[in-house]
Design a protein around this motif. Structure first.
Motif, mmCIF file in Angstrom:
data_model
loop_
_atom_site.group_PDB
_atom_site.id
_atom_site.type_symbol
_atom_site.label_atom_id
_atom_site.label_comp_id
_atom_site.label_asym_id
_atom_site.label_seq_id
_atom_site.Cartn_x
_atom_site.Cartn_y
_atom_site.Cartn_z
ATOM 1 N N ILE A 59 -63.075 -10.373 5.185
ATOM 2 C CA ILE A 59 -62.643 -11.372 6.165
ATOM 3 C C ILE A 59 -62.805 -10.808 7.577
ATOM 4 O O ILE A 59 -62.647 -9.606 7.806
ATOM 5 N N ALA A 60 -63.111 -11.693 8.520
ATOM 6 C CA ALA A 60 -63.306 -11.253 9.910
ATOM 7 C C ALA A 60 -61.985 -10.948 10.591
ATOM 8 O O ALA A 60 -61.937 -10.152 11.537
ATOM 9 N N SER A 61 -60.901 -11.580 10.106
ATOM 10 C CA SER A 61 -59.567 -11.300 10.661
ATOM 11 C C SER A 61 -58.533 -11.507 9.567
ATOM 12 O O SER A 61 -58.743 -12.278 8.626
ATOM 13 N N ASP A 62 -57.400 -10.828 9.708
ATOM 14 C CA ASP A 62 -56.390 -10.867 8.646
ATOM 15 C C ASP A 62 -55.782 -12.237 8.437
ATOM 16 O O ASP A 62 -55.253 -12.529 7.357
ATOM 17 N N ASP A 63 -55.830 -13.098 9.453
ATOM 18 C CA ASP A 63 -55.181 -14.404 9.340
ATOM 19 C C ASP A 63 -56.170 -15.537 9.058
ATOM 20 O O ASP A 63 -55.842 -16.705 9.247
ATOM 21 N N VAL A 64 -57.374 -15.184 8.569
ATOM 22 C CA VAL A 64 -58.403 -16.210 8.413
ATOM 23 C C VAL A 64 -57.987 -17.282 7.415
ATOM 24 O O VAL A 64 -58.258 -18.472 7.618
ATOM 25 N N PHE A 65 -57.314 -16.925 6.352
ATOM 26 C CA PHE A 65 -56.927 -17.926 5.354
ATOM 27 C C PHE A 65 -55.802 -18.818 5.858
ATOM 28 O O PHE A 65 -55.730 -19.996 5.491
ATOM 29 N N GLU A 66 -54.921 -18.275 6.692
ATOM 30 C CA GLU A 66 -53.874 -19.099 7.283
ATOM 31 C C GLU A 66 -54.480 -20.098 8.264
ATOM 32 O O GLU A 66 -54.070 -21.260 8.328
#
Length: 856
Positions: free
Chosen positions: A336-343
């Motif tokens: 993922i490009a950032s930790d909060d991508v799924f949120e």
């Protein structure tokens, strides 16, 4: 416990140890946590070994060292006790006798001892050659003897240990171990220690972390940043459960027992307080908890191993390439490009798996991505499931040319598949007690899908060429994958799972915008996924009417091909024991005959017989059989014979028998079966009522299992019977035993020896645990010429002979037999001579005696 200063009585050592252990064992079964009890048992064992060391007067210059699990200070009730007698380099040879006495005394204590006697230098050398020895010594702990010698060994061992090489060796070892269990934690009888998601996976992580200096506990790994506090809690919780389950299993079995076998599952479940309900057995509730624990361990272990690898093998290169604004490829993994991508973008959850399929060379999802998925479970709600983009992505995942099986397995492992298909979530860890499935329902479904995928891939075309050929020409193969996902999805709900599954499949097809004809095919396949195997294995497919009715049910070629492919994949996905080449031939023959009818061919038995005779004659001419030599035999054979045998069998039997049409001596011929690993046996002899039973008796006594029986009676009163038989042992060479079978069976048929009493062969362990109610059904066929006898029971040695003997006692002839073994269960069908069976009293008597014969 503390040892007396001077010990000279081995008997007291033995008595004290056994009394202490006997006091501990019941506590393992009742304790809510077992770690402290495992440590207490380890200390108790330490004390007994120290006292034995003193009794045997071993010198202070040597050291007694605990290694392996015992070295960790953790002992399950009946674990092996691994010890090392560490000697100084100048140890005198006269020590050998004392060491032998010590080891003998340890065995006499009742310890399952694994011992080695080495110097420090020898330990280092052995550890360098064998990663198992290296692992065992990693957890070395001094029990008694020279502290200086032990510390010198530890320093030399640590200096010689290469953390990177150790990591690579242990990961390779783990992959090989997982492969032995089909890379799944969902075996119905899992090994709590060795299976994927078991205790060994947790131990492996701590071993490699310890070797690398990253920590010795989950808390230390958390402090180092390799896992989060939440993940550390999950690991501790699941580890505690697995240890407790293993310890209780040992106590229940009264021995070292790491495989959670069926016959111990109920007792283990009750020890946890589970009790049977109307919907679920106690054992099912326990196993469900076990599978969820193993699944969590698998997920978290994957994350941890990747994180440890990243620290051991730091790479200067970062992102390999940007895949989208949400994902990158990093060191061969989707990240993922950032930790909060799924949120921020919940549709990215399914996008991750689609990218995994579409990006060549990727090995999987990175630890960072897996961790984000683990923490995103609450996002996957009803709104997420209804999102049109997610529905599109899910179908795209099924349409990809590569990686579908790996992607769906990973989706199941990460709980994404069960969150997207809620009814799939209900069958995760759902056991099957039908005696031939060896996987949970969810694992079976994924195995079936895997089998269908293998039909579609060129590299697997050699396995099932006909299936691969059909799959290559099948439009929209992904439609079959949808049917595979839903064919057993309704198991465990009560009622007919095929009917209940139709509603789930219909809803899925509608919600995902599938074309009407594709959706109808999926629903029809779910409804009829068992039909083709039932027709092929239980009905007389030599009867044109059977083929005609099946063709009417199927309706068209696409449905027939789809059902055939799903059926083969389904049977192969139940258990390695269930599928065999003979069943494959039955299904393929049914497919080809049905296809001919669908193509406009009329099921005309006369034209079929004419074709088979012409093909058989052509084969006879190749073998230089005289032109009209066949007539003497063929004139005595009825239509049924030619319908039940193919041209090759007709030619072989004719070549063998044309000179012996009216012989009085039994003719028995055997050859390796042209189909699969089996023996084909031909019997030709004047008919008598006990003939079939006599032949079955011989096969039973010689451990030959009957796969198929085709029984014919000639017009002049001879039996012409054809059997396909097989041995259970894998290394049998059928060509080598063919002559022996011919001689022994001919001798048996020539004698007037009365039929022996059936041997009451023991049921297998699985059948004893899950007995099925024996069933006997006797009814006239539609024409009233024959009676059809159906028998369902647990399989056991001697079962077929027991049935045949009852029929012989009532002088009932067997016209044909379909012997169908499904793992530990039999579903046999016999076509019986109908003369006399119209008497209702005889029917009742026969059914009663048969039930008595097949009961254990």
């Amino acid at each position: 416990m503390s040892a007396p200063a001077v010990i000279t009585d081995p008997a007291s050592v033995k008595a004290d140890y056994r009394a202490a252990k006997a006091d501990l064992l019941p506590r393992f079964k009742a304790a809510s946590r077992v770690e402290s009890l495992m440590q207490t048992l380890s200390r108790t064992t330490d004390d007994a070994l120290r006292r034995a060391w003193l009794v045997c007067e071993l010198p202070d210059s040597a050291a007694l060292v605990a290694v392996g699990g015992y070295g960790r200070g953790e002992l399950a009730p009946f674990s092996d006790i691994d010890i090392l007698v560490l000697l100084p380099d100048d140890a005198p040879s006269e020590l050998d006798a004392r060491i032998e006495r010590f080891i003998g005394m340890a065995w006499d204590l009742g310890l399952e001892l694994g011992s080695s006697v080495r110097t420090a230098a020898q330990c280092i050398e052995e550890a360098g050659n064998d990663v198992t020895v290296r692992t065992s010594l990693l957890e070395a702990r001094r029990i008694t003897g020279s502290t200086a010698l032990f510390q010198d060994f530890v320093l030399r061992f640590n200096d010689a240990l290469d953390p990177r090489a150790f990591f690579q060796a242990k990961v390779l070892e783990m992959r090989q171990r997982h492969a032995k269990f089909q890379d799944t934690p969902y075996s119905l009888e899992p090994n709590i220690k060795e299976s994927p998601g078991g205790l060994r996976d947790l131990q492996l992580i701590l071993w490699i972390a310890r070797a690398a200096g990253f920590g010795r506990s989950w808390k230390e790994l958390d402090e180092r940043g390799l896992i989060t506090a939440r993940e550390a809690r999950e690991l501790r919780r699941n580890e505690a459960f697995l240890k407790m389950l293993r310890a209780r299993l040992h106590v229940i079995a009264g021995r070292r027992q790491d495989v959670l076998v069926f016959d111990l599952q109920t007792a283990a479940a009750e020890s946890f307080g589970y009790s049977a309900t109307q919907a679920r057995r106690a054992s099912e509730q326990l196993m469900r908890r076990y599978y969820w624990a193993a699944k969590a361990v698998t997920q978290l272990a994957t994350i941890l191993i990747q994180n440890i690898e990243a620290q051991l093998f730091p790479r200067t290169s970062g992102i390999t390439r940007v895949l989208s604004d949400r994902f990158v490829e990093k060191q061969g993994m989707i990240e993922i490009a950032s930790d909060d991508v799924f949120e921020r973008a919940p549709t990215a959850i399914l996008e991750a798996f689609l990218l995994y399929e579409m990006t060549p060379g990727t090995k999987g999802l990175s630890a960072r991505t897996l961790r984000a998925l683990y923490n995103a479970r609450e996002i996957m709600d009803s709104r997420w499931r209804r999102d049109p983009e997610n529905r599109r992505l899910f179908i795209e995942i099924l349409k990809q040319p590569q990686g579908i099986t790996h992607a769906l397995r990973l989706m199941n492992q990460t709980s994404v598949l069960g969150r997207y298909l809620l009814n799939f979530r209900r069958i995760v860890g759902q056991m099957q007690h039908d005696l031939y499935h060896v996987y949970t329902v969810d694992q079976h479904i994924l195995m079936v899908l895997r089998n269908l995928r293998r039909f579609a891939l060129a590299e697997h075309a050699h396995e099932y060429p006909f299936c691969s050929q059909l799959m290559a020409n099948f439009e929209r193969q992904w439609v079959l994958y949808v049917a595979a996902l839903f064919h057993d999805i309704a198991k465990g709900r009560g009622g007919d799972h095929s009917t209940l599954g139709m509603a789930d499949a219909r809803r899925f097809c509608r919600d995902h915008g599938m074309a009407a004809d594709d959706g109808a095919l999926v629903v029809w396949l779910v409804q009829h996924h068992l039909t083709m195997s039932q027709v092929a294995q239980k009905q007389d497919t030599s009867d044109p009417e059977v083929i005609k009715q099946f063709a009417e049910l199927v309706g068209d070629e696409r449905r027939l091909t789809a059902l055939y492919l799903l059926t083969v994949a389904d049977i192969r996905g139940t258990s390695p024991k269930v599928w065999n080449t003979w069943k494959g031939k039955l299904l393929e023959d049914l497919y080809r005959m049905t296809l001919a009818v669908l193509g406009g061919a009329r099921p005309d038995e006369h034209s079929e017989i004419k074709t088979r005779k012409e093909e058989a004659l052509a084969l006879l001419r190749l073998e230089t059989v005289p032109e009209n030599a066949h007539r003497a035999l063929w004139d005595e054979l009825d239509v049924g014979y030619f319908l039940r045998h193919d041209a090759a069998d007709i030619a072989w039997q004719t070549r063998v028998l044309h000179r012996h049409v009216r012989t009085e001596a039994p003719i028995v011929r055997a050859r390796p079966s042209p189909i699969g690993e089996a023996l084909q046996v031909l019997v030709y002899v004047p008919d008598r009522s006990d003939l079939f039973a006599g032949i079955c008796s011989y096969f039973d006594r010689n451990s030959l299992s009957v796969l198929d029986a085709r029984v014919s009676t000639t017009r002049h009163g001879y039996a012409l019977d054809n059997f396909i038989v097989a041995r259970t042992d894998d290394d049998v060479q059928y060509r080598d035993i063919a002559n022996l079978v011919e001689q022994q069976l001919a001798t048996r048929l020539s004698s007037d020896t009365p039929l022996p009493e059936p041997s009451k062969g023991r049921l297998s362990r699985l059948s004893r645990t899950f007995p099925i109610t024996p069933r006997v059904d006797l009814r006239a066929d539609e024409r009233g010429q024959y009676y059809i006898l159906s028998v369902s029971a647990n399989d056991r040695p001697g079962l077929l002979y027991s049935i045949a003997r009852v029929l012989a006692e009532h002088r009932i002839g067997v016209h044909a037999a379909r012997i169908n073994t499904l793992g530990e269960r039999v579903e046999d069908v016999f076509l019986l001579d109908g003369r006399g069976l119209s008497d209702n009293r005889l029917q009742i008597q026969l059914e009663t005696e048969l039930l008595r014969a097949i009961a254990v």
